[in-house]
Design an enzyme around this catalytic site. Structure first.
Site, PDB file in Angstrom:
ATOM      1  N   GLU A 156      21.996  19.776  -8.123  1.00 38.64           N
ATOM      2  CA  GLU A 156      22.265  20.067  -9.551  1.00 38.64           C
ATOM      3  C   GLU A 156      23.756  20.132  -9.854  1.00 38.64           C
ATOM      4  O   GLU A 156      24.201  20.921 -10.677  1.00 38.64           O
ATOM      5  CB  GLU A 156      21.556  21.336 -10.009  1.00 38.64           C
ATOM      6  CG  GLU A 156      20.059  21.129 -10.173  1.00 38.64           C
ATOM      7  CD  GLU A 156      19.408  22.043 -11.169  1.00 38.64           C
ATOM      8  OE1 GLU A 156      19.783  23.218 -11.223  1.00 38.64           O
ATOM      9  OE2 GLU A 156      18.504  21.577 -11.891  1.00 38.64           O
TER      10      GLU A 156
HETATM   11  S1  MYA Z   1      19.212  16.560  -9.967  1.00 39.72           S
HETATM   12  C1  MYA Z   1      20.671  15.594  -9.893  1.00 39.72           C
HETATM   13  C2  MYA Z   1      21.908  16.366  -9.890  1.00 39.72           C
HETATM   14  N1  MYA Z   1      22.987  15.545 -10.227  1.00 39.72           N
HETATM   15  C3  MYA Z   1      24.021  16.040 -10.866  1.00 39.72           C
HETATM   16  O1  MYA Z   1      24.084  17.200 -11.196  1.00 39.72           O
HETATM   17  C4  MYA Z   1      25.086  15.060 -11.220  1.00 39.72           C
HETATM   18  C5  MYA Z   1      26.446  15.686 -11.132  1.00 39.72           C
HETATM   19  N2  MYA Z   1      27.368  14.960 -11.947  1.00 39.72           N
HETATM   20  C6  MYA Z   1      27.644  15.303 -13.217  1.00 39.72           C
HETATM   21  O2  MYA Z   1      27.154  16.276 -13.737  1.00 39.72           O
HETATM   22  C7  MYA Z   1      28.609  14.420 -13.999  1.00 39.72           C
HETATM   23  O3  MYA Z   1      28.614  13.137 -13.451  1.00 39.72           O
HETATM   24  C8  MYA Z   1      30.039  15.021 -13.992  1.00 39.72           C
HETATM   25  C9  MYA Z   1      31.041  14.255 -14.877  1.00 39.72           C
HETATM   26  C10 MYA Z   1      30.020  16.408 -14.596  1.00 39.72           C
HETATM   27  C11 MYA Z   1      30.548  15.069 -12.569  1.00 39.72           C
HETATM   28  N3  MYA Z   1      27.248  18.633 -20.583  1.00 39.72           N
HETATM   29  O4  MYA Z   1      33.572  10.918 -18.120  1.00 39.72           O
HETATM   30  P1  MYA Z   1      32.804  12.202 -17.978  1.00 39.72           P
HETATM   31  C12 MYA Z   1      29.911  14.377 -21.189  1.00 39.72           C
HETATM   32  C13 MYA Z   1      27.512  17.945 -21.700  1.00 39.72           C
HETATM   33  O5  MYA Z   1      33.519  13.407 -17.530  1.00 39.72           O
HETATM   34  P2  MYA Z   1      31.434  11.832 -15.559  1.00 39.72           P
HETATM   35  C14 MYA Z   1      19.141  17.534  -8.575  1.00 39.72           C
HETATM   36  O6  MYA Z   1      20.078  17.753  -7.902  1.00 39.72           O
HETATM   37  C15 MYA Z   1      31.402  14.421 -21.353  1.00 39.72           C
HETATM   38  O7  MYA Z   1      31.818  15.442 -22.226  1.00 39.72           O
HETATM   39  N4  MYA Z   1      28.243  16.829 -21.694  1.00 39.72           N
HETATM   40  O8  MYA Z   1      31.550  11.882 -17.068  1.00 39.72           O
HETATM   41  C16 MYA Z   1      17.793  18.138  -8.273  1.00 39.72           C
HETATM   42  C17 MYA Z   1      31.665  13.053 -21.926  1.00 39.72           C
HETATM   43  O9  MYA Z   1      31.298  13.012 -23.282  1.00 39.72           O
HETATM   44  P3  MYA Z   1      32.361  12.620 -24.399  1.00 39.72           P
HETATM   45  C18 MYA Z   1      28.706  16.412 -20.524  1.00 39.72           C
HETATM   46  O10 MYA Z   1      32.762  11.915 -14.932  1.00 39.72           O
HETATM   47  C19 MYA Z   1      17.941  19.558  -8.143  1.00 39.72           C
HETATM   48  C20 MYA Z   1      30.666  12.192 -21.167  1.00 39.72           C
HETATM   49  O11 MYA Z   1      29.639  13.071 -20.745  1.00 39.72           O
HETATM   50  C21 MYA Z   1      28.472  17.076 -19.320  1.00 39.72           C
HETATM   51  O12 MYA Z   1      30.571  10.733 -15.157  1.00 39.72           O
HETATM   52  C22 MYA Z   1      16.651  20.276  -8.209  1.00 39.72           C
HETATM   53  C23 MYA Z   1      31.278  11.518 -19.977  1.00 39.72           C
HETATM   54  O13 MYA Z   1      32.023  12.507 -19.295  1.00 39.72           O
HETATM   55  C24 MYA Z   1      27.707  18.239 -19.393  1.00 39.72           C
HETATM   56  N5  MYA Z   1      27.419  18.962 -18.323  1.00 39.72           N
HETATM   57  O14 MYA Z   1      30.567  13.188 -15.361  1.00 39.72           O
HETATM   58  C25 MYA Z   1      16.905  21.676  -8.584  1.00 39.72           C
HETATM   59  N6  MYA Z   1      29.076  16.399 -18.320  1.00 39.72           N
HETATM   60  O15 MYA Z   1      32.808  11.251 -24.013  1.00 39.72           O
HETATM   61  C26 MYA Z   1      15.729  22.468  -8.912  1.00 39.72           C
HETATM   62  C27 MYA Z   1      29.681  15.342 -18.863  1.00 39.72           C
HETATM   63  O16 MYA Z   1      31.602  12.696 -25.661  1.00 39.72           O
HETATM   64  C28 MYA Z   1      16.191  23.730  -9.519  1.00 39.72           C
HETATM   65  N7  MYA Z   1      29.451  15.351 -20.201  1.00 39.72           N
HETATM   66  O17 MYA Z   1      33.444  13.656 -24.268  1.00 39.72           O
HETATM   67  C29 MYA Z   1      15.225  24.775  -9.539  1.00 39.72           C
HETATM   68  C30 MYA Z   1      15.715  25.950 -10.206  1.00 39.72           C
HETATM   69  C31 MYA Z   1      15.072  27.175  -9.787  1.00 39.72           C
HETATM   70  C32 MYA Z   1      15.948  28.197  -9.245  1.00 39.72           C
HETATM   71  C33 MYA Z   1      15.540  29.081  -8.141  1.00 39.72           C
HETATM   72  C34 MYA Z   1      16.376  29.826  -7.309  1.00 39.72           C
HETATM   73  C35 MYA Z   1      15.882  30.697  -6.324  1.00 39.72           C
END
Ligand code: MYA
Length: 579
Positions: free
Chosen positions: A394
């Site tokens: 995540e």
């Molecule tokens: S699921 C897969 C997990 N994968 C990820 O989390 C991917 C990680 N990567 C990213 O999040 C992005 O690629 C990052 C930047 C953040 C690195 N909200 O040019 P940019 C907008 C809103 O910076 P990038 C798994 O793991 C940004 O403002 N907007 O893009 C299963 C811009 O917009 P604009 C956002 O460098 C897990 C545009 O996007 C956000 O490529 C299972 C491009 O931005 C954001 N966050 O990205 C878990 N980020 O142009 C189960 C970027 O308008 C859980 N943007 O300004 C269960 C839970 C239960 C808990 C229990 C505990 C005990």
């Protein structure tokens, strides 16, 4: 003022501007009593069911959770916690959802993640952006556990860099989308009935963009045969690759509009990250309870080991730290429930600090249990294996640290640019002048930059938070002036800045929560909470000041040099003895 609109959209981004929009965080948000009762009922039913039917050790050994468990949990109501009641869900708020997930997280890691993948990310996009028709078609089966959902974003060449996915959807003359590509490490991948899949697509104007599609089990060319990955923990999570070979996805399975895909993925992940943060807090509570039980009953050298100085140091720190993390996690869910749309920074903060903390807590609880903790019949070994992935999935924590810092600093950069104060596109050498810096200082003085709504008994702590927020703004300005656009490459600064921001947010959360406790129960009766709040806030304030100072005084350049030398040598390279 240019900053106010941005500021009000996100409490934490406003902190970076030097503003404290306390109206968003005071009073401390609590779920209404009707929902609280429903949550208590769901937790109690879940616990009763889990005690009789969920054997965590067995899940670990057999590597599976039977389909019947999901159907039973659907009957109890925990498969569609936030889904509208009209679609068979419980209609819970984000806070209610998080509370039930705490209870799930305390029982078994694999079950938690299977349910988390299903709800936190799998069916979330349908809930958030689905049409009425899509909701009617998919949610009733998903919310009742008759079907299982998944979320397919990650690919062999696109992990943290999620924008760069290669799976492609090409629109056909009949309006359907022909999907080709491969996704990896997909939770519920082999058994999921409905997967939210992200792909690249070409828009009518020829622009390359992203699309979100609902892919259903049995669609021709949708390969869910795995094989399942062998993982360190979460053995019962069916983690698989999935492949799409000319899968024809009908137009009615497109989520939002073509071109919305990346935005939808991030919206879902913002939501998922807060779930992982609150879930981590829940598991940490269970682990801390185990430790307290152990250190107060285990006797060595003629006394309970809990009476030793170094044990008290740890338990005291854990209680106060957990109190703050819990306050921050539920402040964030409260913001979401208030309808604040931009909570991406807060949820990333909760994910990072929650997952780091639960890892520390699990490791420390094992250590406090001594030799016993190392035995496989104790819970620690499995928990450590199960949660090792938390800081990775995540959004890897370092990637999120950069995200937190850069996203929080963006409005400040824009504000300074609007003032002609900073040109982020300019070479670094042209940035900043004494005159414009003075202007920045004057502006800071007229912004709301103090907490007035904290209880007067907490006034001293509140005033220190105000000082830290000013320091944050100054430090942010300093970073932007020093680095200009090259700030994007300053990972060591991102880490420090994001840690300071997290600590400020945590203090605000503690002050808001304890103010509510004082108002509810009176100051006299709340001495323990006050003591814990003071302890946490004083330590956190010290960390913030020290961390922000280290943005300027550090030995980062040396670290760069040593690392590059090591890359050049291709190994450690300084072994005392020759082999
Ligand atoms: S699921 C897969 C997990 N994968 C990820 O989390 C991917 C990680 N990567 C990213 O999040 C992005 O690629 C990052 C930047 C953040 C690195 N909200 O040019 P940019 C907008 C809103 O910076 P990038 C798994 O793991 C940004 O403002 N907007 O893009 C299963 C811009 O917009 P604009 C956002 O460098 C897990 C545009 O996007 C956000 O490529 C299972 C491009 O931005 C954001 N966050 O990205 C878990 N980020 O142009 C189960 C970027 O308008 C859980 N943007 O300004 C269960 C839970 C239960 C808990 C229990 C505990 C005990």
């Amino acid at each position: 003022m240019p900053s106010s609109a941005t500021a009000a959209a996100s409490f934490t981004k406003a902190l970076a501007l030097g503003e404290i929009h306390e109206e968003l965080v005071f009073p401390y948000p609590l779920a209404d009593e009707a929902e609280a009762q429903k949550v208590r009922r769901l937790i109690s039913d879940f616990r009763e069911y889990a005690a009789a039917n969920v054997d965590s050790r067995r899940i670990d050994e057999t590597g599976t959770i039977e389909d019947q468990v999901f159907r039973d949990l659907g009957d109890i109501g925990v498969m569609g916690l936030y889904v509208d009641e009209r679609y068979g869900g419980q209609g819970l708020s984000q806070t209610g959802y998080a509370r039930v997930f705490e209870a799930i997280g305390q029982v078994d890691g694999s079950l938690t993640i299977a349910l988390g993948v299903h709800q936190s990310i799998g069916l979330k996009a349908i809930h958030l952006v689905g049409t009425d028709e899509q909701k009617e078609r998919f949610l009733p089966d998903l919310a009742t556990g008759r079907k299982l959902a998944g979320f397919a974003l990650t690919e062999p060449n696109a992990g943290s860099d999620a924008y760069d996915i290669e799976t492609r959807a090409v629109q056909q003359p009949d309006g359907s989308w022909l999907l080709n590509g491969e996704k990896r490490w997909i939770g519920n991948g082999c058994r999921g009935d409905v997967l939210t899949v992200f792909a690249r697509c070409e828009l009518p104007d020829g622009k390359d963009s992203h699309i979100a599609l609902l892919v259903e089990k049995g669609m021709e060319g949708f390969d869910q045969t795995g094989p399942r990955y062998e993982t360190m923990g979460l053995k019962g999570n069916h983690l698989c690759p999935v492949r799409f070979n000319d899968v024809r996805v009908p137009p009615e399975n497109v989520l939002g509009e073509p071109g919305d895909g990346f935005r939808i993925a991030m919206q879902v992940l913002n939501n998922g990250r807060i779930g992982l943060g609150t879930g981590s807090v829940g598991l940490a509570k269970r682990l801390l309870d185990l430790s307290i039980d152990h250190v107060t009953t285990r006797r060595q050298f003629g006394k309970a080991i809990g009476d030793f100085d170094m044990v008290e140091d740890k338990i005291g720190w854990m209680v106060s730290h957990l109190f703050a993390l819990e306050s921050m996690a539920y402040l964030t869910t409260g913001l979401i429930d208030q309808g604040i749309e931009d909570y991406s920074v807060e949820s990333a903060i909760c994910k990072v600090v929650g997952t780091e903390y639960v890892w520390y807590q699990a490791n420390r609880s094992l250590q406090l249990a001594g030799g016993l903790g190392y035995m496989r019949d104790q819970p620690y070994e499995q928990i450590l294996r199960d949660i090792r992935i938390f800081p990775i999935f995540e959004g890897a924590n370092d990637v999120l640290r950069s995200y937190i810092a850069l996203t929080a600093l963006k409005p400040l950069g824009e504000e300074l640019s609007d003032l002609g104060d900073l040109h982020l596109t300019d070479p670094i050498g042209t940035l900043g002048s004494l005159g414009s810096y003075a202007l920045g200082r004057v502006r800071r003085e007229v912004m709301p930059d103090s907490i007035t709504r904290a209880h007067p008994e907490l006034g001293d702590l509140a005033s220190k938070v105000g000082d830290q927020v000013k320091h944050l703004r100054g430090a942010g300005e300093g970073l932007l002036r020093r680095h200009g656009r090259a700030i994007v490459d300053q990972g060591m600064s991102h880490k420090r800045y994001s840690e300071a921001l997290s600590d400020v947010l945590a203090q605000v959360a503690v002050l808001s929560r304890v103010t509510s406790i004082f108002e509810d129960q009176g100051v006299e009766a709340s001495g323990q909470e006050r003591f814990i709040a003071e302890t946490f806030c004083r330590r956190a304030a010290g960390r913030v000041e020290a961390t922000l100072d280290r943005l300027e005084r550090n030995d980062d350049a040396r670290m760069h040099s040593i690392a590059r030398l090591a890359y050049k040598r291709g190994a450690y390279g300084y072994a005392l003895f020759e082999d």
